[in-house]
Design a protein around this motif. Structure first.
Motif, short mmCIF file in Angstrom:
data_model
loop_
_atom_site.label_atom_id
_atom_site.label_comp_id
_atom_site.label_asym_id
_atom_site.label_seq_id
_atom_site.Cartn_x
_atom_site.Cartn_y
_atom_site.Cartn_z
N ALA A 86 -15.75 16.51 2.18
CA ALA A 86 -14.62 15.67 2.58
C ALA A 86 -15.05 14.56 3.53
O ALA A 86 -14.55 13.43 3.44
CB ALA A 86 -13.55 16.55 3.24
N ASP A 87 -15.97 14.86 4.43
CA ASP A 87 -16.41 13.86 5.40
C ASP A 87 -17.13 12.71 4.69
O ASP A 87 -16.91 11.53 5.01
CB ASP A 87 -17.34 14.54 6.41
N LEU A 119 -3.07 3.51 7.86
CA LEU A 119 -3.47 2.61 6.77
C LEU A 119 -2.49 1.45 6.60
O LEU A 119 -2.76 0.50 5.88
CB LEU A 119 -3.52 3.45 5.47
N ARG A 131 -9.73 4.75 14.16
CA ARG A 131 -10.83 4.15 14.92
C ARG A 131 -10.99 2.67 14.52
O ARG A 131 -11.24 1.81 15.34
CB ARG A 131 -12.12 4.92 14.63
N GLY A 132 -10.79 2.40 13.23
CA GLY A 132 -10.92 1.02 12.74
C GLY A 132 -9.86 0.11 13.33
O GLY A 132 -10.12 -1.04 13.64
N ALA A 162 -10.08 13.54 8.14
CA ALA A 162 -11.33 12.77 8.25
C ALA A 162 -11.08 11.29 7.97
O ALA A 162 -11.61 10.41 8.66
CB ALA A 162 -12.36 13.34 7.26
N LEU A 163 -10.24 11.02 6.99
CA LEU A 163 -9.93 9.62 6.68
C LEU A 163 -9.04 9.01 7.76
O LEU A 163 -9.25 7.87 8.19
CB LEU A 163 -9.23 9.55 5.30
N LEU A 213 -9.98 16.25 3.81
CA LEU A 213 -10.15 14.79 3.66
C LEU A 213 -9.17 14.00 4.52
O LEU A 213 -9.55 13.02 5.17
CB LEU A 213 -9.99 14.38 2.20
N LYS A 252 0.86 -1.19 0.00
CA LYS A 252 0.00 0.00 0.00
C LYS A 252 0.89 1.24 0.00
O LYS A 252 1.89 1.29 0.73
CB LYS A 252 -0.87 0.03 1.26
N ALA A 294 -14.55 10.71 2.80
CA ALA A 294 -13.74 9.92 3.73
C ALA A 294 -14.49 8.66 4.14
O ALA A 294 -13.92 7.56 4.21
CB ALA A 294 -13.37 10.75 4.95
N LYS A 305 -8.69 -2.01 8.24
CA LYS A 305 -9.44 -2.73 9.26
C LYS A 305 -10.64 -1.90 9.69
O LYS A 305 -10.70 -0.69 9.45
CB LYS A 305 -8.55 -2.98 10.48
N GLY A 306 -11.58 -2.57 10.40
CA GLY A 306 -12.68 -1.84 11.01
C GLY A 306 -13.97 -2.02 10.27
O GLY A 306 -14.02 -2.64 9.20
N HIS A 339 -13.32 4.94 3.26
CA HIS A 339 -13.05 3.99 4.35
C HIS A 339 -13.83 2.70 4.11
O HIS A 339 -13.29 1.60 4.25
CB HIS A 339 -13.44 4.64 5.68
N ARG A 385 -10.99 7.91 10.81
CA ARG A 385 -11.73 6.65 10.59
C ARG A 385 -10.79 5.45 10.63
O ARG A 385 -11.11 4.40 11.17
CB ARG A 385 -12.48 6.71 9.27
N LEU A 386 -9.63 5.61 10.01
CA LEU A 386 -8.69 4.49 9.97
C LEU A 386 -8.17 4.16 11.37
O LEU A 386 -8.05 2.99 11.73
CB LEU A 386 -7.51 4.83 9.05
N ALA A 425 -10.82 -0.90 16.77
CA ALA A 425 -12.02 -1.75 16.88
C ALA A 425 -11.65 -3.22 17.00
O ALA A 425 -10.63 -3.65 16.48
CB ALA A 425 -12.90 -1.56 15.66
#
Lengths: 325, 258
Positions: B236-237, A230, A321-322, A314-315, A311, A206, B240, B254-255, B244, A318-319, A325
């Protein structure tokens, strides 16, 4: 002039460069159209390369001389000039890269042939070739014609790599080293290889690549956090490297690494041909650029034109947080 | 030691490029011209060499819209001399013709080293550094990102693909296609620029060239973007979130998506 097509073959550690195998596909198509043969020129002793060309070229033309054992532009220019004058092929092909820059225009001037750069398509009929070239960083295409004999420089990735045909018989021809090799004005001093153990973009699964659009080092740091979340290597296009925001070993493109990751996330990368040649083979390409006409979208599978500065956080959030999890 | 730097103004490809009526050129009516970014690097490298080794730097540019300002800026940055060349080939002369026009002036000036940008993306008829080197019958190397003088020669670092680089010793006179200067482009203050704003440059050199390139431009086209990219719409949100989800579906992250 005959209908032959000559390919300058680039090698590294005895192996043929992928871009040269792509040229050989183009060469076969052109030679078939012109009723000629495909000649592959290998400079210096490289048994591995000669063997790899069996079943691909019709003739492998090899020349040995101490000045051809390393890459010295002036030596290669003299060799190519000599071969082209002697064999007079209809078309001589070079891959767009450092050697292509050093050699193609030089032999064109010195053998009085037209040269066409940045080719992505090439066809031949009678005494003419027609080429499609990417210009203005890939924003426009130029369709042009040239009389043959001619020289063309092909953008890597434009043709698939040639595969050996079991029935094709390839002969190897040792050609004489031109006398100019004994009076060169350029001398080889050293080759520097990428440091062992440092980032190896070529084998990364990646990659998150940042381009000119990131504007400053602080934004590269934000991108690096996203890459970490990531599990990706961070990389940069040429302007990012030239600005010193990332090290040279992290450059993707003509003067950097050629990569084929499972994921290539291009952020703020416009997609100049010299960048595309290094990454267009990636399995999944996602591009973020506010310019909807940026050439990167021509090779991307998914794209967005939102602001990268909004972006990336925000990305990244999420990553991360993932991962928790 | 005299270093020449060939500078070219080319259409700014970061803006909109429209194809002119007739389909064979960009519409130059509203276009912004800018110094070819690699020529900018070449000028910086020449000025760095001057500071390190006591050379004289001569800026060379073809006559045309913006040429005077380009040369004035080169002087403000530290060039010692600026020369405007006659240009019978029209706006943005093709590199092959430019090489033929530059060569006699370079010889007349007795330059020892000529630097120019490794490439320009506005033409298809070859790149200037190798064309010029071959026309002059001087050794040349492209994609160079570091130059130093070494007893009547130069030592250059040529950047190859994959992080490899080659160090070469090139005898002078020579032509070098510069990829990147050894240091960032210097800032020129408005005050400094104003010192040279009145400078005028009488065109020099030949005004005759056959213009023959052996090629014929059939047409310019705007690439169809192949329609390959699926565009993710929204702010953007939203993008994203969509990205994801996509990465998780492809097992690249992951997630669980929200």
């Amino acid at each position: 002039m005959n209908g032959d097509v000559l390919v300058y073959v680039e090698t590294r550690d005895g192996a043929v460069n992928p871009s040269s195998l792509e040229l050989l596909t183009a060469a076969r198509q052109l030679a078939d159209a012109l009723g000629g043969k495909v000649d592959a020129v290998v400079a210096g002793s490289s048994r591995g390369a000669v063997e790899a060309l069996a079943g691909i070229a019709d003739r492998v033309l090899t020349a040995t001389h101490p000045a051809l054992e390393q890459y010295i532009p002036e030596a290669r220019q003299a060799l190519l000039r000599s071969v082209i004058v002697e064999r007079n092929p209809a078309i001589a092909l070079f891959a767009y890269g450092v050697a292509g820059l050093d050699l193609a225009a030089d032999v064109a001037v010195r053998t009085d042939r037209p040269v066409i750069d940045f080719c992505t398509k090439l066809s031949a009929t009678g005494d003419e070739i027609e080429a499609t070239s990417l210009i203005y960083g890939g924003k426009l295409r130029a369709v042009s014609r040239a009389r043959t004999p001619a020289v063309a420089v092909i953008v890597p990735g434009a043709f698939p790599e040639a595969q050996p045909a079991p029935t094709r018989r390839t002969i190897t021809v040792e050609i004489a080293a031109p006398p100019q090799l004994d009076a060169l004005r350029t001398a080889f001093i050293a080759e520097t290889r990428p440091a062992e153990g440092e980032v190896d973009l070529a084998s990364a699964a990646k990659i998150l690549c940042v381009g000119r659009g990131v504007r400053d080092q602080a934004s590269v740091a934000v991108a690096r956090q996203v890459a970490d979340a990531l599990g990706a290597e961070i990389a940069g296009s040429r302007p990012v490297i030239d600005n010193g925001w990332l090290g040279k070993e992290r450059q993707v493109g003509k003067s950097g690494s050629r990569v084929k990751p499972k994921l290539y996330l291009a952020v703020g990368v416009s997609g100049a041909p010299e960048h595309l040649e290094g990454m267009s083979g990636a399995e999944l390409i996602i591009a973020i650029n506010t310019d909807a006409k940026a050439p990167i979208f021509g090779v991307a599978h998914f794209g967005a034109t939102c602001d990268l500065f909004d972006l990336l956080p925000a990305l990244g959030e999420r990553l991360e947080r993932g991962q928790e999890a | 030691m005299q270093i020449g730097v060939a500078l070219r103004l080319i259409p700014d490809a970061s803006g909109e490029l429209e194809i002119a009526e007739g389909g064979k050129d960009v519409d130059r009516e509203w276009i912004d011209l800018k110094l070819n970014e690699f020529d900018d690097q070449a000028l910086e490298e020449a000025l760095t060499l001057k500071e390190c080794g006591g050379a004289t730097v001569v800026a060379l540019a073809f006559e045309g819209l913006g040429a005077d300002r380009l040369l004035q800026t080169a002087l403000a940055r530290g060039a010692d001399r600026a020369i405007k060349l006659r240009n019978p080939l029209g706006d943005d002369p093709p590199a092959r013709g430019a090489a033929r026009l530059l060569a006699p002036t370079i010889r007349d000036l007795g330059l020892d080293l000529v630097l120019t940008g490794v490439l320009a993306t506005d033409g298809i008829n070859g790149q200037l550094a190798p064309l010029l080197g071959a026309t002059l019958d001087w050794p040349h190397a492209s994609a160079v990102s570091g130059i130093r003088f070494d007893a009547g020669a130069i030592v250059v670092r040529q950047e190859a693909e994959g992080g490899f680089s080659t160090t070469l010793r090139v005898g002078l006179p020579a032509v070098i296609g510069v990829q990147a200067a050894s240091r960032p482009i210097r800032y020129v203050s408005g005050t400094k620029l104003r010192q040279f704003i009145g400078e005028k440059f009488a065109p020099m050199g030949s005004d005759a060239d056959s213009g023959d390139l052996g090629t014929e431009l059939v047409r310019l086209e705007r690439p169809q973007s192949e329609g390959s990219a699926v565009m993710l719409e929204g702010d953007a949100d939203t993008v994203a979130e969509a990205l994801h989800t996509l990465l998780i579906e492809r097992r690249l992250a992951k997630g669980a998506p929200r």
